[in-house]
Design an enzyme around this catalytic site. Structure first.
Site, PDB file in Angstrom:
ATOM      1  N   GLY A 198     -11.902  42.719  30.865  1.00 42.56           N
ATOM      2  CA  GLY A 198     -13.012  43.128  31.714  1.00 42.56           C
ATOM      3  C   GLY A 198     -14.362  43.164  31.051  1.00 42.56           C
ATOM      4  O   GLY A 198     -15.337  43.614  31.663  1.00 42.56           O
ATOM      5  N   GLU A 419      -8.205  74.937  35.780  1.00 43.75           N
ATOM      6  CA  GLU A 419      -9.407  74.117  35.602  1.00 43.75           C
ATOM      7  C   GLU A 419     -10.548  74.940  35.003  1.00 43.75           C
ATOM      8  O   GLU A 419     -11.336  74.419  34.200  1.00 43.75           O
ATOM      9  CB  GLU A 419      -9.828  73.508  36.947  1.00 43.75           C
ATOM     10  CG  GLU A 419      -8.792  72.599  37.584  1.00 43.75           C
ATOM     11  CD  GLU A 419      -8.387  71.444  36.681  1.00 43.75           C
ATOM     12  OE1 GLU A 419      -9.199  71.022  35.836  1.00 43.75           O
ATOM     13  OE2 GLU A 419      -7.243  70.962  36.805  1.00 43.75           O
TER      14      GLU A 419
END
Length: 615
Positions: A198, A419
């Site tokens: 890529g 989190e």
């Protein structure tokens, strides 16, 4: 000699056909078609020498030719009784002779032509599955691009300035091969473009052809290899013959590792004979062609470590050009190319987008711009905003939002604390990437929440302390669950695997263990790891069982130490952890600025905030 005799038979067949047509035409002109009444009169006058009677016609020969020179005649046979009746009334009986030559000819030609076409069609269909037909099996499948077809120049390639500078030399050589070698130097016969997937290796090769204005032969390495042994070698020969005929030209082989993989000592069962013959033919062609003719071979691969050494020696692929992942400046340049095609809002800043996308390749950035445009189109906006790019980054990094994945209240609380634990540990440790966003909206396959950090700059080296801080952030969610609930859940499985890989790499690859000292016990066999990826897992080892046991103990020790550190940080800020988790449950998403404001209000000072105040 064979070709000459082959053409001679063609001339003989054509001459025989012409003679046959002339004979038929002359024969038809020598026969007179006469009415039946005239035939009877000639009989009475004694002009007829001989007669041949068939079912429909009467043919014969006159005793003396007619004034037109015709000595033969033909007329339609009429029943004598009917002819006598017509003669009583003075009616002239004529004869119409039907010419059946064309019908007879078509009755033979049409069936033969039909069966020939059917046979050719079946042969073509049968040959299509083995490489384009039996007669084309050794032909190259290379697609020829000319300058107008490529439509790519160096203006369309950004973020790889060093690689472009290397390839500009090839363009100058292709434009004027004679003048370029005036001092005795020669152009490299082959240039190998090496880099992760890529990064624009194929695009760069097309840009070279577009800049030089020469034919561009493009083919994938896998297209050379077929089920028949020897076909690949024939295609290599055919490809270089085509290129020599159109020189100066560029031959580009993509995915060279499919063709140039290192040859083994023993080929079990002959399964690799075709690949080895194809590679051998490529090596011969590289040795055989003269670079002064203006023929340049470009190739691309993302796995140079598995290529055959004979392919990389001097005189074949003389030069290797690294096309690496772009840095921040390169990402800004690549974004400038892709953003030209998109209607942008005034708040879109390529610098901010580049800061959000460390490690992204050119293909990743093109996909990011497309995703942002699709998001803006989906909400029927008139322009793409910065919020669309932020959402596109989250979608690519974390996955698609799963708002229909309903969690019960208990699970939502655990995810919120998990989190928040990541974010707070990252906020209170020095040298860690700042938190960009926290969310408890499920994304992707298994992510029940996510914390995104945004690097302030591209990093190429990391110290032992920075790696330990990175592991502490990864284990921050697990530590928060332990501090709040006193137990551990399965939600930290991915974090634990990543932290373990880093710890094992520190011990076995980076020599960061006091117990083992300055020694590398594991070698990285992946040439192009993703940013932040640390090679781990089972590998062939060349050390003793005692050393393996020491490695395991050191990995456990490092992980236990960083986990205890994360638990200590969150234990010291337990109230802040609870407050931030409650706010996250209420809003589902917290921006980095909101988290920093909450830390400031609670009286906590993160290392980053302290630096800001001191400055």
């Amino acid at each position: 000699m064979q070709n000459k005799s082959f053409h001679l038979w063609y001339w003989l067949a054509a001459a025989a056909g012409i003679l046959l047509i002339q004979y038929l035409l002359l024969s038809s002109q020598q026969v007179a078609t006469i009415p039946y009444s005239e035939f009877e009169q000639d009989l009475r006058d004694g002009k007829v020498a001989e007669v041949a009677v068939s079912d429909k016609f009467i043919q014969g020969r006159f005793k003396s030719p007619l004034s037109s020179g015709q000595s033969r005649f033909v007329t339609t046979r009429v029943d004598p009784g009917f002819a006598e009746t017509l003669g009583k009334y003075g009616v002239k009986v004529t004869g119409e002779v039907e010419n059946t030559f064309l019908r007879d000819l078509l009755s033979w030609v049409v069936p033969v032509a039909f069966f020939a076409l059917v046979w050719m069609y079946l042969l073509r269909r049968a040959g299509g599955g083995v490489g384009g037909g039996l007669m084309q099996i050794g032909k190259s499948k290379a697609k020829v691009y000319v300058e107008s077809d490529t439509g790519v120049t160096f203006d369309d390639v950004a973020g790889v300035d060093e690689a472009k500078d290397e390839l500009k030399e090839i363009i100058d050589f292709l434009k004027d091969p004679v003048a370029y070698g005036r001092l005795g130097g020669r152009m490299p016969r082959g240039v190998l473009l090496v880099g992760p997937p890529g990064t624009g290796k194929t695009l760069l090769a097309k840009a070279v052809a577009g800049e030089a204005g020469v034919p561009f032969f493009s083919i994938s390495g896998s297209e050379f290899v077929e089920m028949f042994v020897g076909v690949g070698a024939a295609r290599v020969r055919d490809l270089f013959e085509q290129a020599r005929a159109k020189a100066p030209a560029i031959v580009f082989i993509d995915e060279l590792d499919a063709l140039g993989r290192a040859r083994g000592i023993v080929s079990l069962g002959g399964g690799n004979d075709e690949k080895e013959q194809t590679l051998n033919q490529l090596l011969v062609e590289l040795d055989g062609f003269d670079s002064s003719t203006g023929l340049v071979l470009l190739a691309a691969t993302n796995r140079p470590e598995i290529l055959d050494p004979a392919l990389l020696r001097a005189g074949r692929f003389d030069r290797q050009v690294l096309v690496d992942r772009p840095d921040k400046l390169g990402r800004v340049q690549i974004l400038a190319v892709h953003l030209r095609k998109v209607t942008l809002d005034a708040d879109v800043d390529p610098e901010k987008i580049a800061a959000l996308t460390p490690g992204f390749t050119g293909a990743d950035l093109a996909n990011l711009v497309n995703e942002a445009a699709l998001l803006a189109t989906r909400r029927r906006a008139t322009a793409v905003t910065m919020a669309d790019f932020n959402n596109a980054v989250e979608r690519i990094v974390a996955g698609l939002e799963k708002r229909n994945r309903l969690l019960n209240a208990r699970e939502r609380e655990i995810v919120a604390h998990h989190e928040t634990g990541h974010a707070l540990v990252a906020s209170f440790l020095p040298g860690v990437d700042p938190v960009h966003k926290i969310s408890i909206i499920p994304r992707g396959v298994g992510a029940l929440g996510y914390t995104i950090q945004r690097p302030t700059e591209d990093r190429f080296l990391m110290t032992r302390e920075e790696l330990e801080n990175k592991m502490a952030v990864l284990l921050g969610g697990r530590a928060a669950e332990w501090v709040v609930y006193g137990h551990l859940s399965t939600g930290a499985a991915d974090d634990l695997a990543k932290a373990t890989d880093i710890a094992r790499a520190m011990v076995t690859r980076y020599g960061m263990s006091d117990a083992l000292g300055q020694v590398a016990l594991d070698r990285d066999r992946q040439s192009f790891l993703k940013p932040g990826e640390f090679a781990g897992g089972s590998r062939e080892r060349d050390y003793s069982e005692e050393t393996a046991a020491t490695i395991d103990r050191e990995v456990h020790r490092i992980l236990d130490a960083v986990f205890s550190r994360a638990v200590g940080i969150l234990g010291d800020h337990r109230a802040l952890l609870e407050e931030a988790a409650r706010l996250l449950l209420e809003k589902e998403t917290l921006e980095g600025a909101e988290l920093q404001a909450l830390i400031a209000r609670s009286g906590g000072v993160s290392p980053r905030a302290a630096v800001g105040k001191a400055g």
